[in-house]
Design a protein around this motif. Sequence first.
Motif, PDB file in Angstrom:
ATOM      1  N   PHE A   1       1.012  -1.221   0.009  1.00 39.12           N
ATOM      2  CA  PHE A   1       0.031   0.159  -0.081  1.00 39.12           C
ATOM      3  C   PHE A   1       0.989   1.180  -0.058  1.00 39.12           C
ATOM      4  N   PRO A   2       0.636   2.097  -0.992  1.00 41.03           N
ATOM      5  CA  PRO A   2       1.703   3.273  -0.998  1.00 41.03           C
ATOM      6  C   PRO A   2       1.445   4.223  -0.071  1.00 41.03           C
ATOM      7  N   HIS A   3       0.361   4.254   0.426  1.00 38.09           N
ATOM      8  CA  HIS A   3      -0.116   5.367   1.344  1.00 38.09           C
ATOM      9  C   HIS A   3       0.259   5.100   2.822  1.00 38.09           C
ATOM     10  N   MET A   4       0.769   4.122   3.162  1.00 44.65           N
ATOM     11  CA  MET A   4       1.211   3.462   4.459  1.00 44.65           C
ATOM     12  C   MET A   4       2.620   3.233   4.559  1.00 44.65           C
ATOM     13  N   SER A   5       3.257   3.486   5.647  1.00 43.73           N
ATOM     14  CA  SER A   5       4.657   3.148   5.949  1.00 43.73           C
ATOM     15  C   SER A   5       4.981   1.725   5.892  1.00 43.73           C
ATOM     16  N   ILE A   6       6.167   1.246   5.787  1.00 40.69           N
ATOM     17  CA  ILE A   6       6.534  -0.087   5.759  1.00 40.69           C
ATOM     18  C   ILE A   6       6.081  -0.773   6.654  1.00 40.69           C
ATOM     19  N   PHE A   7       6.294  -0.115   7.897  1.00 42.02           N
ATOM     20  CA  PHE A   7       5.759  -0.891   9.251  1.00 42.02           C
ATOM     21  C   PHE A   7       4.173  -1.008   9.187  1.00 42.02           C
ATOM     22  N   ASP A   8       3.526   0.018   8.856  1.00 43.24           N
ATOM     23  CA  ASP A   8       1.820   0.075   8.557  1.00 43.24           C
ATOM     24  C   ASP A   8       1.454  -1.133   7.795  1.00 43.24           C
ATOM     25  N   ASN A   9       2.130  -1.336   6.595  1.00 45.04           N
ATOM     26  CA  ASN A   9       1.763  -2.317   5.637  1.00 45.04           C
ATOM     27  C   ASN A   9       1.643  -3.694   6.266  1.00 45.04           C
ATOM     28  N   VAL A  10       3.041  -3.895   7.074  1.00 45.20           N
ATOM     29  CA  VAL A  10       2.770  -5.275   7.619  1.00 45.20           C
ATOM     30  C   VAL A  10       1.820  -5.329   8.597  1.00 45.20           C
ATOM     31  N   ALA A  11       1.955  -4.145   9.787  1.00 49.51           N
ATOM     32  CA  ALA A  11       0.910  -4.253  10.697  1.00 49.51           C
ATOM     33  C   ALA A  11      -0.447  -4.460  10.338  1.00 49.51           C
ATOM     34  N   ILE A  12      -0.965  -3.553   9.478  1.00 48.13           N
ATOM     35  CA  ILE A  12      -2.433  -3.580   9.314  1.00 48.13           C
ATOM     36  C   ILE A  12      -2.740  -5.126   8.885  1.00 48.13           C
ATOM     37  N   ALA A  13      -2.213  -5.840   8.318  1.00 44.12           N
ATOM     38  CA  ALA A  13      -2.430  -7.265   8.117  1.00 44.12           C
ATOM     39  C   ALA A  13      -2.576  -8.104   9.459  1.00 44.12           C
ATOM     40  N   ALA A  14      -1.774  -7.735  10.347  1.00 42.38           N
ATOM     41  CA  ALA A  14      -1.859  -8.287  11.499  1.00 42.38           C
ATOM     42  C   ALA A  14      -3.134  -7.959  12.423  1.00 42.38           C
ATOM     43  N   LYS A  15      -3.458  -6.584  12.432  1.00 43.43           N
ATOM     44  CA  LYS A  15      -4.341  -6.010  12.967  1.00 43.43           C
ATOM     45  C   LYS A  15      -5.732  -6.526  12.552  1.00 43.43           C
ATOM     46  N   ILE A  16      -5.799  -6.676  11.333  1.00 40.01           N
ATOM     47  CA  ILE A  16      -7.107  -7.051  10.915  1.00 40.01           C
ATOM     48  C   ILE A  16      -7.582  -8.300  11.178  1.00 40.01           C
ATOM     49  N   ASN A  17      -6.485  -9.203  11.120  1.00 39.87           N
ATOM     50  CA  ASN A  17      -6.586 -10.649  11.358  1.00 39.87           C
ATOM     51  C   ASN A  17      -6.554 -11.005  12.906  1.00 39.87           C
ATOM     52  N   GLY A  18      -6.597 -10.040  13.930  1.00 38.10           N
ATOM     53  CA  GLY A  18      -6.717 -10.214  15.193  1.00 38.10           C
ATOM     54  C   GLY A  18      -5.339 -10.787  15.619  1.00 38.10           C
ATOM     55  N   VAL A  19      -4.342 -10.876  14.831  1.00 40.34           N
ATOM     56  CA  VAL A  19      -2.944 -11.459  15.410  1.00 40.34           C
ATOM     57  C   VAL A  19      -2.242 -10.543  16.415  1.00 40.34           C
ATOM     58  N   ALA A  20      -2.403  -9.511  16.362  1.00 38.10           N
ATOM     59  CA  ALA A  20      -2.125  -8.331  17.628  1.00 38.10           C
ATOM     60  C   ALA A  20      -2.863  -7.156  17.394  1.00 38.10           C
ATOM     61  N   ARG A  21      -2.784  -6.597  18.671  1.00 34.85           N
ATOM     62  CA  ARG A  21      -3.633  -5.146  18.678  1.00 34.85           C
ATOM     63  C   ARG A  21      -2.780  -4.222  19.384  1.00 34.85           C
ATOM     64  N   LYS A  22      -2.136  -4.446  20.407  1.00 33.16           N
ATOM     65  CA  LYS A  22      -1.498  -3.453  21.080  1.00 33.16           C
ATOM     66  C   LYS A  22      -0.148  -2.936  20.490  1.00 33.16           C
ATOM     67  N   ARG A  23       0.321  -2.091  20.886  1.00 33.36           N
ATOM     68  CA  ARG A  23       1.412  -1.426  20.082  1.00 33.36           C
ATOM     69  C   ARG A  23       2.643  -2.519  20.143  1.00 33.36           C
ATOM     70  N   GLU A  24       2.824  -2.895  21.474  1.00 34.26           N
ATOM     71  CA  GLU A  24       4.123  -3.696  21.607  1.00 34.26           C
ATOM     72  C   GLU A  24       3.958  -5.024  20.771  1.00 34.26           C
ATOM     73  N   GLU A  25       2.812  -5.520  20.889  1.00 33.36           N
ATOM     74  CA  GLU A  25       2.590  -6.620  20.224  1.00 33.36           C
ATOM     75  C   GLU A  25       2.723  -6.673  18.421  1.00 33.36           C
ATOM     76  N   LEU A  26       2.056  -5.598  18.155  1.00 34.07           N
ATOM     77  CA  LEU A  26       2.192  -5.181  16.937  1.00 34.07           C
ATOM     78  C   LEU A  26       3.742  -4.993  16.411  1.00 34.07           C
ATOM     79  N   GLU A  27       4.537  -4.437  17.305  1.00 32.94           N
ATOM     80  CA  GLU A  27       5.930  -4.253  17.043  1.00 32.94           C
ATOM     81  C   GLU A  27       6.619  -5.539  16.644  1.00 32.94           C
ATOM     82  N   LYS A  28       6.320  -6.680  17.825  1.00 37.44           N
ATOM     83  CA  LYS A  28       7.025  -7.839  17.752  1.00 37.44           C
ATOM     84  C   LYS A  28       6.254  -8.536  16.545  1.00 37.44           C
ATOM     85  N   VAL A  29       5.328  -8.632  16.028  1.00 32.61           N
ATOM     86  CA  VAL A  29       4.748  -9.261  14.892  1.00 32.61           C
ATOM     87  C   VAL A  29       5.365  -8.750  13.854  1.00 32.61           C
ATOM     88  N   VAL A  30       5.587  -7.368  13.655  1.00 32.01           N
ATOM     89  CA  VAL A  30       6.042  -6.782  12.390  1.00 32.01           C
ATOM     90  C   VAL A  30       7.292  -7.356  12.138  1.00 32.01           C
TER      91      VAL A  30
END
Lengths: 310, 282, 254
Positions: C96-125
């Motif tokens: 997705f060109p309008h999101m950062s590299i981090f957010d590109n990966v994070a959004i997939a995790a967020k939507i699928n309930g893999v991680a929600r909070k900041r620290e979890e997301l950072e780990k998953v990414v």
Amino acid sequence: MRSRSDRLFLLSLLPPAATIVAAMMLMIYVFVYHSVPVLVREGLTFFASSRWSPSTSLRSAFYGILPAIYGTLVTSGIAVAIALPLSLSMTLFLNEVAPPRIRAFFSTLVDMMAGLPTIVYGLWGLFVLAPLLQRLVMEPLHRYLGFLPLFSCPPISGYSVLTAGVILAIMVMPYTFALMNEAYASIPLTYREAVLAMGASRYEASRILLSMIRPAIVGSVLLGLGRAASETVAVTLVIGNTPTISPCLFSSGYTIASLIATQYGEAPLYPFMVSALYGAGLFLLVLGLALNTVGLALVTRWRVRMGVSA
Amino acid sequence: MSLRRKLIDRAFVAVIALLSAVGIAPLFYILTTVAIRGAEAIARVGLWRFLTSIPPAPGTHGLGGIGPALAGTLILTALSTLIGVPISIGVALLVVEFPNLFVSRAVRALSKTFMEIPTILLSMLVYTLLVVPMHTPSAIAGALALSLVMIPYTTTYLETYLESVPPIYREAGYAIGMTKAGVALRVVMGIARKGVLLGIVMGVARALGETAPLLFTAGGSHYAYPTSLTGPVDSITLLIFDFAMTPYTNLIQVAWGAALVLVAMYLAIFLAIKLLVKEVRT
Amino acid sequence: MTRYAIEIEDLHVYIGSKHILKGVNLRIPQSAITVILGPSGSGKSTLLRTINRLIELNPEARVRGRVRVLGIDVYSADPYEVRRMIGMVFQVPNPFPHMSIFDNVAIAAKINGVARKREELEKVVRWALEKAMLWDEVKDRLRDPPTKLSGGQQQRLCLARAIAMRPRVLLLDEPTANIDVYNTVKIENALKSLVNELGITIVLVTHMPQQALRIGDYIAVMYDGRIVEFGPVDQVSLNPRSEITRRLLRGEIG
């Protein structure tokens, strides 16, 4: 719709769409409903008569909108007659003649004209254009060519159908230009190459390429007529607002739009006048929609003719 | 090429250039006139007073200002944007994300048709629907009429931008499990957001300069500041229209000053649009 | 629990009036890389898109037959739930060109309930980017837009995005067709470790026989909308039963 969340999404988007549909239906309903009284009362003479006698007495009141129709057609006609050669020239200028750096600048200027508030055109038309036209164009024409019916009435003031036509031309020209330019610019490269390869001069190339988009040009004319017919405030300020029908260009008159603009305020005082104005509005609505539908069809149809993908 | 052909070509270029100059000339003439006469008027009382005080009594020597009208224009523009933008976005999303439904095709066609309706007729419509039942012209009525002008315009722009988002991004969104709503809002609108802003600004520019839709709907006095959204409100365009038709020179002067203010606002938005377009292209 | 991650029975797909998939029968083993090899126009991409129901984005597409993923009948289930089990990487990188590299990966995790909070997301990414062999190259510029990355890096980013969903199945549609050799090798290594370490089932479509031989555990040969041959890669490459397979492996058709 196989998914529940999709259906919810669709449902959430339906209210805005419904607003548009409702607005359109209300538009038609309101105008037809309010035109019925005057049409029932006067029949087709409503459109054919020049008598406009407002009166509180039901016997003497009569409303004929022929002068308004005449004025609308004449001013729009003048506007497009002037705007057409200008837009064509500007299209050719932009595409064939102008050096690249001027092109963007020129385009920007035309865009600026297209969006300039119409009341500003009207104000300028009233205080600058009208006296100017009177002095430089109408009086000489009347003096030297006054035997022609077109110039036969003395220009007492500059407020005339001619002035209205000219100001409309200035306002419509960016619109017709945009349409023609878009058509011209989308002529496929291979045809341009073919024309150039034949060794055609700029004049000859222009003629050939223009002939390819002829339906688009005719369409632009119709759309320009529609646009000119709809314009209200600029015309109201310069046309003099009298119920005149005359072949002379320097006479005053009015258009359907300016009639409505000037009379609507007092109309509720006179029975049937409100209905008459709605009837006039309905006429304008139908006229505008007809011109626009045919014009749009022509403008898009040239692509099919030339085998251009949309 | 023969001499004759060369001469015809030269003449052609000259005629084209001349006619194009003629076509463009009125813009300069108009802008100059407005600048000169408007500046004259504003200079007599100073810019701040011109923008905030009320107009003078007709036929006097005083000049006053366009305060109520300016306030009205700002209120009307803001209100019509508030009404119009959500509707435009909603319709654009419907047409782009659900293109094969009958509703979408119908709304698309209707919206284009709406663009071609003479604006004075919209004024009559809103008058009948809102002003008559409310027994008063109002800011809401005026804003509604303006939004009817603005919505088809903005919707068309939005449709174009939303459609131009490459399908591969939509696919990516679906592939990671986004719903249709998610893809539409997070991916498509996200990528097209500058285009969306551009469409909105263009709608604002349109609403700013309109007069006819306000003729029977806004109805405010030029001399009194608006007090409520359900009460009458003036606008710069209406003020110019009214004052231009009076025989009083001082009022006519105020009209020129008002025109200068209006043109300045228009040019500012025009500039913003041009800059945004550059950004959208990259 | 079946041995097969994906079971396709008598699958027909029509796009408009064209019959693209003509009765595909295929069983894809779990926790292995199955390569679908075939010339262009054989229907490989279409087949892939029937597995996660992306085919439905095409209004002219009609699907008949059965597709089961991990025992679930894909066409009876909710399409979004299906897609959340399955990750996909496309032929042209599409971060997705309008999101950062981090957010590109994070959004997939967020939507699928893999991680929600900041620290979890950072780990998953971080985890997803490491598995995609991209972490070292982007760890200092996670806020940058993906447009600053090369094509090969963008494709690895897309792989990370798919991995962040923690899918059981990963589909790849000619993922290295448009990128350079260096990145191709990285991606291929990433895929192999995904299978070994996480037990993900991978289905990779390609028209390059060498890639099939390099990383495939199983190979399905596709031609003209049908599966022509299927089996373990060593077996098929040494002893192809079909003439088409033979010619494909020799590079005579592509």
